[in-house]
Design an enzyme around this catalytic site. Structure first.
Site, PDB file in Angstrom:
ATOM      1  N   CYS A 148      -5.642  -2.465  13.234  1.00  0.00           N
ATOM      2  CA  CYS A 148      -6.615  -2.902  12.217  1.00  0.00           C
ATOM      3  C   CYS A 148      -7.038  -4.356  12.377  1.00  0.00           C
ATOM      4  O   CYS A 148      -8.145  -4.737  12.014  1.00  0.00           O
ATOM      5  CB  CYS A 148      -6.035  -2.718  10.820  1.00  0.00           C
ATOM      6  SG  CYS A 148      -5.696  -1.000  10.468  1.00  0.00           S
ATOM      7  N   ASN A 191     -12.153   3.873   6.775  1.00  0.00           N
ATOM      8  CA  ASN A 191     -11.437   2.806   7.493  1.00  0.00           C
ATOM      9  C   ASN A 191     -11.568   3.058   9.003  1.00  0.00           C
ATOM     10  O   ASN A 191     -10.936   3.958   9.535  1.00  0.00           O
ATOM     11  CB  ASN A 191      -9.968   2.815   7.057  1.00  0.00           C
ATOM     12  CG  ASN A 191      -9.116   1.780   7.784  1.00  0.00           C
ATOM     13  OD1 ASN A 191      -9.500   1.261   8.831  1.00  0.00           O
ATOM     14  ND2 ASN A 191      -7.943   1.499   7.239  1.00  0.00           N
ATOM     15  N   HIS A 199     -11.001  -6.687   6.048  1.00  0.00           N
ATOM     16  CA  HIS A 199     -10.817  -5.375   6.679  1.00  0.00           C
ATOM     17  C   HIS A 199     -10.982  -4.286   5.619  1.00  0.00           C
ATOM     18  O   HIS A 199     -10.426  -4.388   4.523  1.00  0.00           O
ATOM     19  CB  HIS A 199      -9.420  -5.324   7.292  1.00  0.00           C
ATOM     20  CG  HIS A 199      -9.028  -3.963   7.753  1.00  0.00           C
ATOM     21  ND1 HIS A 199      -9.822  -3.207   8.584  1.00  0.00           N
ATOM     22  CD2 HIS A 199      -7.928  -3.212   7.492  1.00  0.00           C
ATOM     23  CE1 HIS A 199      -9.221  -2.048   8.819  1.00  0.00           C
ATOM     24  NE2 HIS A 199      -8.078  -2.032   8.166  1.00  0.00           N
TER      25      HIS A 199
HETATM   26  O1  UT7 Z   1      -5.836  -0.388   7.684  1.00  0.00           O
HETATM   27  C1  UT7 Z   1      -4.638  -0.407   6.954  1.00  0.00           C
HETATM   28  C2  UT7 Z   1      -4.284   1.007   6.775  1.00  0.00           C
HETATM   29  N1  UT7 Z   1      -3.985   1.601   5.576  1.00  0.00           N
HETATM   30  C3  UT7 Z   1      -4.077   1.151   4.321  1.00  0.00           C
HETATM   31  O2  UT7 Z   1      -4.455   0.067   4.033  1.00  0.00           O
HETATM   32  C4  UT7 Z   1      -3.644   2.120   3.276  1.00  0.00           C
HETATM   33  C5  UT7 Z   1      -2.923   1.478   2.147  1.00  0.00           C
HETATM   34  N2  UT7 Z   1      -2.498   2.464   1.163  1.00  0.00           N
HETATM   35  C6  UT7 Z   1      -3.325   3.181   0.402  1.00  0.00           C
HETATM   36  O3  UT7 Z   1      -4.513   3.023   0.509  1.00  0.00           O
HETATM   37  C7  UT7 Z   1      -2.741   4.134  -0.612  1.00  0.00           C
HETATM   38  O4  UT7 Z   1      -1.345   4.049  -0.612  1.00  0.00           O
HETATM   39  C8  UT7 Z   1      -3.166   5.610  -0.384  1.00  0.00           C
HETATM   40  C9  UT7 Z   1      -4.644   5.774  -0.734  1.00  0.00           C
HETATM   41  C10 UT7 Z   1      -2.911   6.053   1.038  1.00  0.00           C
HETATM   42  C11 UT7 Z   1      -2.373   6.537  -1.297  1.00  0.00           C
HETATM   43  O5  UT7 Z   1      -2.536   6.170  -2.634  1.00  0.00           O
HETATM   44  P1  UT7 Z   1      -1.273   6.055  -3.602  1.00  0.00           P
HETATM   45  O6  UT7 Z   1      -1.808   5.737  -4.917  1.00  0.00           O
HETATM   46  O7  UT7 Z   1      -0.288   5.126  -2.979  1.00  0.00           O
HETATM   47  O8  UT7 Z   1      -0.771   7.549  -3.616  1.00  0.00           O
HETATM   48  P2  UT7 Z   1       0.667   8.140  -3.216  1.00  0.00           P
HETATM   49  O9  UT7 Z   1       0.867   8.061  -1.754  1.00  0.00           O
HETATM   50  O10 UT7 Z   1       1.708   7.597  -4.125  1.00  0.00           O
HETATM   51  O11 UT7 Z   1       0.434   9.628  -3.595  1.00  0.00           O
HETATM   52  C12 UT7 Z   1       0.207  10.047  -4.962  1.00  0.00           C
HETATM   53  C13 UT7 Z   1       0.039  11.540  -4.975  1.00  0.00           C
HETATM   54  C14 UT7 Z   1       1.129  12.265  -4.200  1.00  0.00           C
HETATM   55  O12 UT7 Z   1       1.425  13.456  -4.898  1.00  0.00           O
HETATM   56  P3  UT7 Z   1       2.733  13.545  -5.865  1.00  0.00           P
HETATM   57  O13 UT7 Z   1       3.886  13.260  -4.961  1.00  0.00           O
HETATM   58  O14 UT7 Z   1       2.493  12.492  -6.900  1.00  0.00           O
HETATM   59  O15 UT7 Z   1       2.635  14.918  -6.355  1.00  0.00           O
HETATM   60  C15 UT7 Z   1       0.452  12.598  -2.898  1.00  0.00           C
HETATM   61  O16 UT7 Z   1       1.004  13.764  -2.295  1.00  0.00           O
HETATM   62  O17 UT7 Z   1      -1.198  11.899  -4.345  1.00  0.00           O
HETATM   63  C16 UT7 Z   1      -0.957  12.857  -3.337  1.00  0.00           C
HETATM   64  N3  UT7 Z   1      -1.932  12.686  -2.276  1.00  0.00           N
HETATM   65  C17 UT7 Z   1      -3.152  13.247  -2.306  1.00  0.00           C
HETATM   66  N4  UT7 Z   1      -3.729  14.053  -3.203  1.00  0.00           N
HETATM   67  C18 UT7 Z   1      -4.984  14.455  -2.966  1.00  0.00           C
HETATM   68  C19 UT7 Z   1      -1.848  11.936  -1.145  1.00  0.00           C
HETATM   69  N5  UT7 Z   1      -2.991  12.014  -0.444  1.00  0.00           N
HETATM   70  C20 UT7 Z   1      -3.815  12.828  -1.147  1.00  0.00           C
HETATM   71  C21 UT7 Z   1      -5.118  13.292  -0.945  1.00  0.00           C
HETATM   72  N6  UT7 Z   1      -5.664  14.109  -1.876  1.00  0.00           N
HETATM   73  N7  UT7 Z   1      -5.854  12.947   0.127  1.00  0.00           N
END
Ligand code: UT7
Length: 342
Positions: A125, A299, A269
């Site tokens: 990134c 991204n 970014h």
């Molecule tokens: O370039 C740098 C690269 N990456 C980043 O900068 C990413 C940084 N992180 C993020 O953007 C966030 O952590 C995410 C968008 C990836 C995830 O958001 P979050 O609020 O941290 O969600 P989470 O991982 O805690 O997941 C919450 C829930 C989970 O379900 P349960 O366990 O609460 O039932 C996940 O399984 O959301 C679920 N989930 C989804 N649901 C629908 C995870 N991905 C998805 C999805 N659609 N695509």
């Protein structure tokens, strides 16, 4: 003349200026609803958590170097230069067309440039800002005059588009940006960098295989286990990104005697719109001091910053002399910022 970096009075200082910018994006638009057909997700979840509405993914036949070629031609046009005028290529990508050699030489060949050096940068990134720092060093040392810097990425072919991979599949995407750089003796150009890394977090955002530590390097077992897919601990990345990017922007501006309030524009970014919003609040920037386009492109890793920069240039948002900061955080963890006068 002015004091140069070493503080030698009377020695004119060469700085690195942007001579032209260009971008290329795959034609195929993938909406959140399209993804909902492939995995258990929704437009609502993706928009709320990431800000992304749609992204571009390649179709077979479209390649990273192909997009980079298009972006480069566009940047050369703006610069009023031809491929023959380039002295070197620095190509940032974590997703090269092949494992080896890197994309730089393929681009050199496609461009029909002379037998110029081409260096691939693999810092994910933050690849574009890192590539800029290398090109800036080359130009200021007098080693090369005109350097092409590319940030281009094809992430879609590394994504698990089933429900198991939904946390990454909805975020990452494809695209390319290119900039042509050259020396200047006036007040414009790159002023400072702030560069950091911490490998303790290497496996929080990584692609395990293929890799030379595996025997064999590539196997059916790895594929069955999905070890060739991009894996991310989203919460951990988020937590660090929102601290490191603002900290690094303050640091790089501090080196130039400025504060965030002096910025005409910050290009961060495009990892997640929520991250960009936290950075904006943390640096107390107005809406007109930031630019976000993750809504439309997702991204694109090393390509997010050059794509955003080109869009700002073409929209007339940058005037000669404007103070700009670029900042990135990602896999490594690696984070880095640049301060420049347009
Ligand atoms: O370039 C740098 C690269 N990456 C980043 O900068 C990413 C940084 N992180 C993020 O953007 C966030 O952590 C995410 C968008 C990836 C995830 O958001 P979050 O609020 O941290 O969600 P989470 O991982 O805690 O997941 C919450 C829930 C989970 O379900 P349960 O366990 O609460 O039932 C996940 O399984 O959301 C679920 N989930 C989804 N649901 C629908 C995870 N991905 C998805 C999805 N659609 N695509």
């Amino acid at each position: 003349g002015r004091a140069n970096d070493l503080g030698i009075p009377g020695v004119p200082m060469t700085r690195t200026r942007f001579l032209g910018t260009g971008i290329a994006l795959p034609e195929r638009v993938v909406t959140n609803d399209d993804l909902s057909q492939l995995m258990d997700t929704s437009d609502e979840w993706i928009k709320t958590r990431t800000g992304i509405r749609e992204r571009r993914w390649v179709v077979p036949g479209e390649t990273g170097t192909g997009l980079a070629l298009k972006a480069t031609r566009s940047a050369l046009d703006i610069a009023g230069l031809g491929a023959d005028d380039l002295d070197a290529i620095v190509y940032a990508t974590s997703t090269p067309d092949h494992s080896a050699p890197g994309n730089g030489v393929y681009l050199q060949h496609l461009l029909g440039a002379g037998p110029i050096p081409a260096l691939d940068i693999r810092t994910q990134c933050s690849g574009f800002v890192y590539a800029l720092s290398v090109a800036d060093g080359w130009i200021r040392s007098g080693l090369f005059r005109r350097v092409l810097v590319v940030g281009a990425e094809i992430q879609s072919t590394a994504l698990d588009v089933s429900t198991a991979g939904r946390d990454t599949a909805v975020i990452f995407a494809d695209g390319a940006g290119a900039v042509v750089l050259g020396p200047t003796d006036d007040d414009a150009g790159i002023l400072a960098f702030d560069l950091h890394g911490d490998g303790a977090y290497a496996e929080k955002l990584w692609v395990d295989a293929p890799g030379s530590m595996h025997h064999p390097r590539m196997s059916h077992g790895q594929i069955d286990a999905g070890r060739h897919f991009l894996r991310m601990d989203g919460k951990e990345v988020f937590r660090h990104a929102v601290v490191r990017m603002p900290e690094s922007v303050r640091a790089v501006l501090g080196k130039t005697g400025h504060t965030p309030a002096d910025l005409k524009l910050l290009i961060a970014h495009q990892a997640n719109l929520r991250i960009a919003e936290v950075i904006q609040r943390s640096l107390e920037l107005r809406d007109d001091q930031v630019y976000n386009n993750i809504m439309w492109y997702g991204n694109t890793t090393a390509a997010t910053i050059p794509i955003a920069l080109d869009e700002c240039v073409r929209a007339g948002r940058l005037a000669r002399g404007d103070l700009i900061a670029l900042t990135a955080f990602g896999s490594g963890f690696l984070w880095r910022s640049a301060a420049l006068r347009w």
